[in-house]
Motif scaffolding. Structure first.
Motif, mmCIF file in Angstrom:
data_model
loop_
_atom_site.group_PDB
_atom_site.id
_atom_site.type_symbol
_atom_site.label_atom_id
_atom_site.label_comp_id
_atom_site.label_asym_id
_atom_site.label_seq_id
_atom_site.Cartn_x
_atom_site.Cartn_y
_atom_site.Cartn_z
ATOM 1 N N THR A 67 5.442 0.150 -6.157
ATOM 2 C CA THR A 67 4.671 -0.652 -7.122
ATOM 3 C C THR A 67 3.252 -0.128 -7.239
ATOM 4 O OG1 THR A 67 5.981 -2.577 -6.482
ATOM 5 C CG2 THR A 67 4.008 -2.991 -7.778
ATOM 6 N N ALA A 68 2.666 0.284 -6.107
ATOM 7 C CA ALA A 68 1.314 0.848 -6.136
ATOM 8 C C ALA A 68 1.268 2.098 -7.004
ATOM 9 C CB ALA A 68 0.846 1.158 -4.721
ATOM 10 N N ALA A 69 2.323 2.904 -6.949
ATOM 11 C CA ALA A 69 2.377 4.106 -7.785
ATOM 12 C C ALA A 69 2.379 3.732 -9.264
ATOM 13 C CB ALA A 69 3.622 4.921 -7.435
ATOM 14 N N ALA A 70 3.145 2.691 -9.605
ATOM 15 C CA ALA A 70 3.186 2.246 -11.003
ATOM 16 C C ALA A 70 1.857 1.638 -11.428
ATOM 17 C CB ALA A 70 4.309 1.232 -11.186
ATOM 18 N N MET A 71 1.262 0.817 -10.543
ATOM 19 C CA MET A 71 0.004 0.156 -10.894
ATOM 20 C C MET A 71 -1.136 1.158 -11.046
ATOM 21 S SD MET A 71 0.766 -2.911 -11.431
ATOM 22 C CE MET A 71 -0.937 -3.341 -11.796
ATOM 23 N N PRO A 95 0.832 -1.220 0.000
ATOM 24 C CA PRO A 95 0.000 0.000 0.000
ATOM 25 C C PRO A 95 0.856 1.256 0.000
ATOM 26 C CG PRO A 95 -0.845 -1.600 1.578
ATOM 27 C CD PRO A 95 0.473 -2.131 1.103
ATOM 28 N N ASN A 96 0.539 2.168 -0.916
ATOM 29 C CA ASN A 96 1.224 3.465 -1.018
ATOM 30 C C ASN A 96 2.718 3.339 -1.322
ATOM 31 O OD1 ASN A 96 -1.163 4.932 -0.343
ATOM 32 N ND2 ASN A 96 -0.828 4.379 1.809
#
Length: 288
Positions: free
Chosen positions: A241-245, A237-238
């Motif tokens: 990878t979350a930024a890319a997804m 979370p946050n």
């Protein structure tokens, strides 16, 4: 992969020894699936013919010098060449099983060109050349079980084999596994370009891209988890990878793009086969 050596009562003929034809041939010889002496390759291009000859098989510039009989003939031809080349093989129609890997060309059209109902359609992909391929098989009811087993063994030499009972699924598979390696190679290319853009040296960028795709695929095979779960395990979370997804997983991003791409490949497969020109439908082509 479970591979079986086969003994053919009649010669095995491979028509066309370009990239895909040679990948199949290498698989047969490297895994000892067939005796090289039983294989005859028809290839008009000299350098490709010599490459096949180096594997110990019999080679021919044209079909005129082939033996009088054949157990299996595999056509590793482009769809555009099928109409021109196949009528020359009508003399083998008595007792021979014909296998075509031409994208989109329906069994009904092959039957007309060869004057035989003993047709198998197959769609391998290029990882077949290293034993990591995926092949989809469709066959009509005129092919006997023992003959089909020999055909399956030929393609198992290059990797996994899956049978389908509806011919239209061959075209769907063409868009996924047949063309799919190109999509993955493009992903590797894009990851490498992005790595260089972020400042990594070119050699490191290329290796990271290849290793990441290879490792992720290996993990997907080794794990019992759904790919979506594996993705969630990477996505804190946050986190990074979350930024890319948040970019890749939007409604109009990667998923939609892949769907558009595979539908385009599927449609092109149908166009290449020319089934509509002959008025053929899947009901004309039988199932096994």
């Amino acid at each position: 992969m479970n591979r079986t050596s086969i003994k053919l009562d009649e010669p095995l003929i491979l028509v066309g020894c370009g990239n895909m034809g040679y990948a199949l041939l290498r698989g047969w010889i490297d895994t000892s699936t067939v005796d090289p002496a039983a294989v005859h390759v028809v290839e008009p291009v000299r350098v490709l013919r010599e490459r096949a000859m180096a594997l110990g098989v019999n080679t021919h510039e044209t079909c005129e010098t082939l033996p009088a009989k054949a157990g299996i003939i595999v056509f590793a031809l482009k769809p555009q060449a099928v109409q021109i080349e196949l009528p020359s093989y009508q003399r083998f129609s008595d007792g021979t099983v014909f296998v075509s890997i031409a994208a989109g060309v329906p069994a009904g059209k092959l039957k007309l060109l060869l004057e035989s109902p003993r047709i198998v359609r197959a769609m391998p992909n290029t990882p077949t050349s290293i034993g990591k391929g995926s092949t989809i098989i469709f066959t009509g009811s005129a092919v006997e079980d023992g003959e089909l087993e020999n055909v399956l063994s030929l393609f198992k030499a290059g990797g996994a084999v899956h049978q389908v009972t509806r011919e239209d699924l061959i075209d769907a598979a063409t868009a996924i596994s047949g063309s799919g390696p190109a999509y993955i190679f493009y992903l590797i290319e894009c990851l490498g370009d992005a790595a260089r853009e972020l400042g990594l040296p070119a050699e490191v960028a290329s290796k990271l891209a290849k290793e990441t795709v290879h490792g992720a695929a290996a993990l997907a095979f080794a794990s019992n988890d759904h790919p979506a779960e594996l993705r969630r395990q990477v996505t804190s979370p946050n986190g990074t990878t979350a930024a890319a997804m948040s970019v890749l997983a939007t409604e109009s991003a990667l998923s939609a793009l892949i769907l558009r791409a595979t539908k385009a490949a599927f449609q092109r497969s149908l166009e290449l086969g020319g089934a509509e020109e002959l008025g053929l439908t899947s009901s004309d082509q039988g199932t096994k």
